[in-house]
Motif scaffolding. Structure first.
Motif, PDB file in Angstrom:
ATOM      1  N   ASP A 131      81.692  77.771   9.119  1.00  0.00           N
ATOM      2  CA  ASP A 131      81.618  78.537   7.872  1.00  0.00           C
ATOM      3  C   ASP A 131      81.623  80.007   8.227  1.00  0.00           C
ATOM      4  OD1 ASP A 131      81.162  75.988   6.951  1.00  0.00           O
ATOM      5  OD2 ASP A 131      79.534  76.575   5.602  1.00  0.00           O
ATOM      6  N   PHE A 132      82.515  80.795   7.866  1.00  0.00           N
ATOM      7  CA  PHE A 132      83.833  80.446   7.322  1.00  0.00           C
ATOM      8  C   PHE A 132      84.854  81.142   8.174  1.00  0.00           C
ATOM      9  CE2 PHE A 132      80.932  79.977   3.747  1.00  0.00           C
ATOM     10  CZ  PHE A 132      81.279  78.746   3.231  1.00  0.00           C
ATOM     11  N   ARG A 133      84.999  80.635   9.402  1.00  0.00           N
ATOM     12  CA  ARG A 133      85.911  81.243  10.358  1.00  0.00           C
ATOM     13  C   ARG A 133      86.600  80.148  11.131  1.00  0.00           C
ATOM     14  NH1 ARG A 133      86.014  86.348  13.118  1.00  0.00           N
ATOM     15  NH2 ARG A 133      84.100  86.975  12.126  1.00  0.00           N
ATOM     16  N   MET A 161      89.880  73.861   2.181  1.00  0.00           N
ATOM     17  CA  MET A 161      88.867  73.342   1.268  1.00  0.00           C
ATOM     18  C   MET A 161      88.475  74.474   0.331  1.00  0.00           C
ATOM     19  SD  MET A 161      86.582  70.779   3.594  1.00  0.00           S
ATOM     20  CE  MET A 161      86.308  69.536   2.383  1.00  0.00           C
ATOM     21  N   GLY A 185      87.905  77.384  -1.534  1.00  0.00           N
ATOM     22  CA  GLY A 185      87.351  78.699  -1.237  1.00  0.00           C
ATOM     23  C   GLY A 185      87.351  79.068   0.228  1.00  0.00           C
ATOM     24  N   HIS A 186      87.565  78.041   1.157  1.00  0.00           N
ATOM     25  CA  HIS A 186      87.411  78.329   2.584  1.00  0.00           C
ATOM     26  C   HIS A 186      88.518  79.247   3.087  1.00  0.00           C
ATOM     27  CE1 HIS A 186      84.632  74.705   3.656  1.00  0.00           C
ATOM     28  NE2 HIS A 186      84.343  75.249   2.460  1.00  0.00           N
ATOM     29  N   ARG A 194      90.113  81.537   1.467  1.00  0.00           N
ATOM     30  CA  ARG A 194      89.910  82.920   1.076  1.00  0.00           C
ATOM     31  C   ARG A 194      88.638  83.501   1.678  1.00  0.00           C
ATOM     32  NH1 ARG A 194      92.843  85.097  -3.063  1.00  0.00           N
ATOM     33  NH2 ARG A 194      92.233  86.974  -1.977  1.00  0.00           N
ATOM     34  N   ALA A 195      87.766  82.599   2.108  1.00  0.00           N
ATOM     35  CA  ALA A 195      86.533  83.092   2.732  1.00  0.00           C
ATOM     36  C   ALA A 195      86.768  83.460   4.206  1.00  0.00           C
ATOM     37  CB  ALA A 195      85.435  82.037   2.645  1.00  0.00           C
ATOM     38  N   GLY A 196      88.007  83.147   4.691  1.00  0.00           N
ATOM     39  CA  GLY A 196      88.332  83.606   6.037  1.00  0.00           C
ATOM     40  C   GLY A 196      88.733  82.537   7.009  1.00  0.00           C
ATOM     41  N   HIS A 254      91.238  81.080   8.480  1.00  0.00           N
ATOM     42  CA  HIS A 254      92.665  81.000   8.784  1.00  0.00           C
ATOM     43  C   HIS A 254      92.918  81.883   9.990  1.00  0.00           C
ATOM     44  CE1 HIS A 254      93.079  85.023   6.979  1.00  0.00           C
ATOM     45  NE2 HIS A 254      92.284  84.562   6.004  1.00  0.00           N
TER      46      HIS A 254
END
Ligand SMILES: [Cu+2]
Lengths: 802, 154
Positions: free
Chosen positions: B47-49, B136, B138-139, B141-143, B145
């Protein structure tokens, strides 16, 4: 399982259990099985309850977690609505989010939503994953609220501190808010999923555990039950093998002698199946005389130790005798009967009876033996004393049996005895006892009799035994001498009765055989005297109470002493000096006569040798020794004479033997042998005289067959010879006869000078008698021999002891 | 306690997957194409990297070793794109990548990697640029990738 083979199941099983130490073990095993069941059941129920609680908790937690998702989305909406100027309560929603998130993580009460009173209490989350997720959810909620508040205040959001690890949130606040709301919603959903998965796993574990416990309990119980059954089987197999292999006969009866159980050994012995014996059927196999014993068993328990029970069981065609110990197990609920533990003693009893019979019966004739005879007689006398009647004893001795046995062999003798036994058994009544006392002697007890009846039976015995017996193509004739004794007064002992019958039997034998004699006191007295005398003779011989006296015999031509007659005297301490007539007849029925004869010969020879050594004897001198018929027919006289002569060193010509006329009767046993021996003695030079000639009935022809040297004229013919009586004629004829046959004549009992003169007139050769000398001790004869006799007939009448 | 067990089981599952992939690799090695060195890329999810190590690999078979370090559940999608990191087309919600639009360029994906578990994905990558991300809610956009560069092997 085993009980059905053994008989009646419940009784057998219970009886077995009741006697085995298995009882406690079995109870413990059952208790253990129940305990295992109980423990596993409790555990299973506990697990079920736990699973239920868990399931409820799971549902609540999932509901709360799922609500967080809704609240997160509502918060976003509230923020957006508020920013658009519409009414909403983002702060309230934020608080709900925070409180619920905290409650999910650490336990506590999650507040109700939308004013509902659905406050829910949850336990603290367990499991690292769940807790991390819920922690993350709280961080996201924090970030969401911070973003929401900044957004609501139209402030920038890019610089807000992020707590949940967000990496690169969009710069646009609204998007950012939506992303955070989505993340919060998503993590809450995932947490709920994890909680559900965990709870499912726990429930599955619980169910598995439950199943495992149940299976373990079942298996354990089954195993224990199997062990229990196996142990029971082993136990019963052990018992069965014991009962099957054992020869012990086990029967369980009720008080009515109904059979509850029989061991296989009993069914084997009786030869009937157990069902036929169980119940009243058993009594049918018991001997009628013994049924009462079985019916009264209950009363035997009054004493501490009931005696062994003897009873007979029908086994095929015969009977088996059982001896059983009896145990009262009527109060034992497993048995409820009387247990007989028996052994087959048939053979033992038969053997005992056989031994008893052998001990009390004569094997040859099957009659009672002496021991049983004595026993029966004592009983008969005891009964007679009570009942006031009379007992008689008959003793029968076969007259010619010894001869049959000797000449025809023991086998035939045995058969003869058996035949006589049969005849005696026929003559007597069934209640009378016939016994064989030994040899050819039989005895009979007559009970409830009298003298007349006893006499009649004795008569019949005499006549029946006289009937010829046909054996091995021979006609054998035996007779019996029977003595009868009647117990005519109370207190007569068995021993007395037997002795009396014996005395009477001997009297019958002496009285001519093949007859019977009733006992009377006179017989006893006579027999008693005879017995006493015989005993005293026997003792006297050993003590040296017998001595030899000598009576000189004088040559009637020249007056010289040319011989002596040796005469035995018994210096008895009780009877005084006794002459031979008083004791020789008594001695003749015993072996003492032979001993007395030997004593006479040895003494006379020794004495004569002494006289010869002293030079007292003339050239012709004879010492005459009397030899009895018994001595002669017993055999061995020649050897005895030789021994006596050798011992004394006496020439045979100095010795003469005097024989009685009756000893030469031809029908006496051993006669031929005696003739032969006399012939040999005569050839040795020993002289032979016939004593008391003329008193017997011997044929004159005997004189030609015997090597006789002299005849002795009996004193009865000498006395009165001076009066020319008939005796004188006989004496004259005897003297003439002797001379005619070339024999010497010796007169006995010469007492007067007139007799002397007459004998001299008849040319009698020699004489002895009181006229010359009485029989005197040896030393007086020595003196006579030493005295010169100028007047040969001038014998002093003083010598000799009366 | 249950959580610990969950981790253990996850690890076990991953081990099994590794074993299976090794077998697959063995069979392909015996194939007609010339054997080539296989690269390994470690993919870390949390979470979340999302990170890949190394971020540059030679073309060919690549073993992607995924490891979710939590706390949330993640996934991994690899698509070939020249757009650049964080520039995937989004769905209308503006939060998640539009997978339908990316379907043609999608190489492979691993769905639902539970926290604390590992997984290996074998992919054949042609030279080019790839976006590796978690989609998943929101993941992305939460970073979560990153970019993976596949180069022609030297
Ligand atoms: Cu992710």
């Amino acid at each position: 399982m085993t009980a059905s083979r053994l008989g009646r199941p419940p009784i057998t099983g219970g009886w077995r259990r009741g006697r085995q130490p298995f009882t406690g073990q079995g109870r413990r095993a059952v208790a253990f099985i129940l305990a295992v069941f109980a423990v596993t059941s409790v555990a299973a129920v506990g697990l079920s309850a736990l699973a239920t609680v868990r399931a409820q908790h799971r549902a609540v937690v999932i509901e709360v977690a799922a609500r967080q998702r809704t609240l997160a989305e509502r918060y976003m909406n509230d923020v957006l609505l508020t920013r658009d100027g519409q009414r909403a309560d983002p702060k309230g929603t934020a608080r709900l989010l925070q409180l619920s998130g905290q409650a999910l993580l650490d336990g506590g009460t999650a507040p109700g939503v939308d004013g509902d009173d659905d406050r829910t209490t949850v336990a603290a989350a367990q499991g690292a994953t769940v807790r991390r997720q819920l922690q993350q959810a709280l961080h996201l909620i924090e970030d969401l609220i911070a973003t929401g508040e900044a957004f609501g205040r139209h402030q920038p959001t890019a610089g807000l501190k992020l707590t949940a690890g967000e990496h690169s949130l969009p710069a646009d606040p609204e998007t950012r808010l939506r992303v955070l709301a989505t993340l919060t919603s998503n993590v809450s959903l995932n947490a709920a999923r994890t909680i559900a998965a965990n709870a499912d796993r726990q429930l599955a574990m619980l169910v598995r555990l439950q199943v495992l416990l149940g299976a373990l309990g079942l298996l354990g119980s089954l195993l224990l039950a199997w062990l229990l059954v196996a142990a029971t089987r082993r136990q019963s197999a052990h018992f069965r093998s014991l009962v099957h292999a054992s020869n012990d006969l086990v029967v369980i009866l009720t008080e009515q002698a109904h059979c509850l159980y029989t061991s296989p050994s009993v069914t084997r012995m009786v030869g009937r199946d157990a069902p036929n014996l169980i119940g009243p059927g058993f009594r049918g196999q018991v001997h009628a005389d013994d049924i009462s014993k079985l019916l009264t068993l209950a009363s035997s328990f009054d004493c501490d130790e009931p005696p062994p029970l003897r009873f007979r069981l029908r086994a095929g065609v015969g009977w088996r005798e059982l001896e059983a110990t009896v145990t009262d197990l009527r109060q034992d609920r497993h048995v409820q009967g009387i247990v007989l533990n028996g052994r087959d003693v048939t053979e033992r009893v038969a053997l005992e009876e056989q031994l008893h019979h052998q001990a009390f019966h004569d094997s040859l004739t099957g009659l009672a033996n002496r021991a049983l005879f004595r026993d029966r007689l004592d009983h008969a006398l005891a009964r007679a004393a009570r009942g006031g009647h009379t007992v008689a004893v008959l003793i029968a001795d076969l007259d010619e049996f010894k001869q049959v046995n000797d000449t025809l062999g023991h086998d035939l003798g045995d058969r003869l005895l058996a035949t006589v036994a049969d005849r005696l058994a026929i003559i007597t009544r069934s209640g009378d006892t016939v016994a064989r006392l030994g040899g050819d002697e039989f005895a009979i007890i007559l009970e409830d009799t009298d003298e007349g009846l006893a006499r009649a039976v004795a008569e019949r015995i005499v006549t029946e035994t006289a009937v010829p017996v046909r054996l091995a193509s021979r006609e054998l004739v035996v007779g019996a001498s029977v003595g009868v004794a009647v117990a005519d007064h109370p207190g007569t002992s068995g021993e007395d009765l037997i002795r009396h019958a014996d005395v009477a039997m001997y009297a019958a034998k002496h009285g001519g055989r093949n007859r019977f004699e009733m006992f009377h006191p006179e017989l006893a007295r006579h027999a008693g005297e005879l017995l006493g005398l015989q005993h005293e003779i026997h003792v006297g011989l050993q003590k040296g109470e017998f001595v030899m006296y000598y009576q000189p015999e004088v040559d009637l031509a020249g007056g010289a002493i040319l011989g002596v007659e040796a005469l035995m005297r018994w210096a008895s301490p009780t009877r005084g000096l006794v002459g031979p007539l008083a004791f020789i007849p008594a001695a003749e029925s015993t072996a003492a006569i032979v001993a007395l004869g030997e004593f006479a010969l040895f003494s006379a020879c020794a004495q004569t040798a002494q006289w010869q050594d002293q030079g007292l004897l003339p050239d012709v001198f004879t010492t005459w020794v009397n030899v009895s018929a018994k001595q002669l027919t017993a055999g061995g006289i020649r050897r005895t004479v030789e021994a006596a002569l050798t011992a004394a060193g006496l020439p045979p010509t100095r010795l003469g033997v005097e024989l009685t006329e009756t000893s030469l009767v031809a029908d006496n046993a051993g006669f031929e042998n005696a003739c032969h021996e006399l012939e040999e003695l005569h050839q040795m030079g020993i002289r032979i005289a016939i004593d008391d000639f003329g008193t017997g009935f011997s044929s004159l022809s005997h004189l030609t067959r015997f090597p006789v040297d002299a005849l002795k004229v009996d004193r009865s013919f000498v006395s009165g010879i001076e009066h020319h009586s008939k005796n004188a004629v006989i004496a004259a004829n005897i003297i003439t006869l002797a001379h005619a046959l070339g024999l010497a004549a010796i007169a006995e009992g010469i007492e007067t000078p007139e007799q002397l003169a007459e004998l001299q007139n008849l040319h009698c050769d020699m004489a002895q008698g009181f006229l010359f000398a009485r029989p005197t001790p040896a030393h007086e004869v020595t003196a006579l021999l030493a005295t010169p006799t100028p007047n040969p007939f001038g014998f002093p009448h003083l010598i000799g002891v009366p | 306690m249950w959580g610990g067990r969950e981790v253990a089981m996850g690890v076990k599952g991953a081990v099994i997957l590794v074993a299976v992939s090794v077998m697959l690799a063995g069979s392909s090695c015996g194939g007609p194409s010339a054997p080539r060195r296989e690269s390994t890329v470690k993919v870390s999810l949390r979470d979340f990297r999302l990170t890949v190590t190394p971020a540059r690999v030679p073309a060919g078979w690549v073993s992607m070793d995924l490891s979710n370090e939590g706390p949330d559940t993640h996934e991994m999608i690899i698509v070939r794109t020249a757009a650049g990191d964080g520039r995937l087309p989004l769905r209308l919600d503006g939060i998640t990548a539009d997978e339908d639009a990316l379907a043609a360029r999608k190489v492979d994906s691993a769905d639902t990697v539970l926290p604390g578990t590992r997984r290996t994905l074998r992919v054949h990558l042609e030279p080019g640029r790839y976006e590796v991300f978690c989609n998943m809610a929101g993941h992305y956009r939460a970073g979560m990738h990153t970019e993976l560069v596949v180069v022609v092997p030297s």
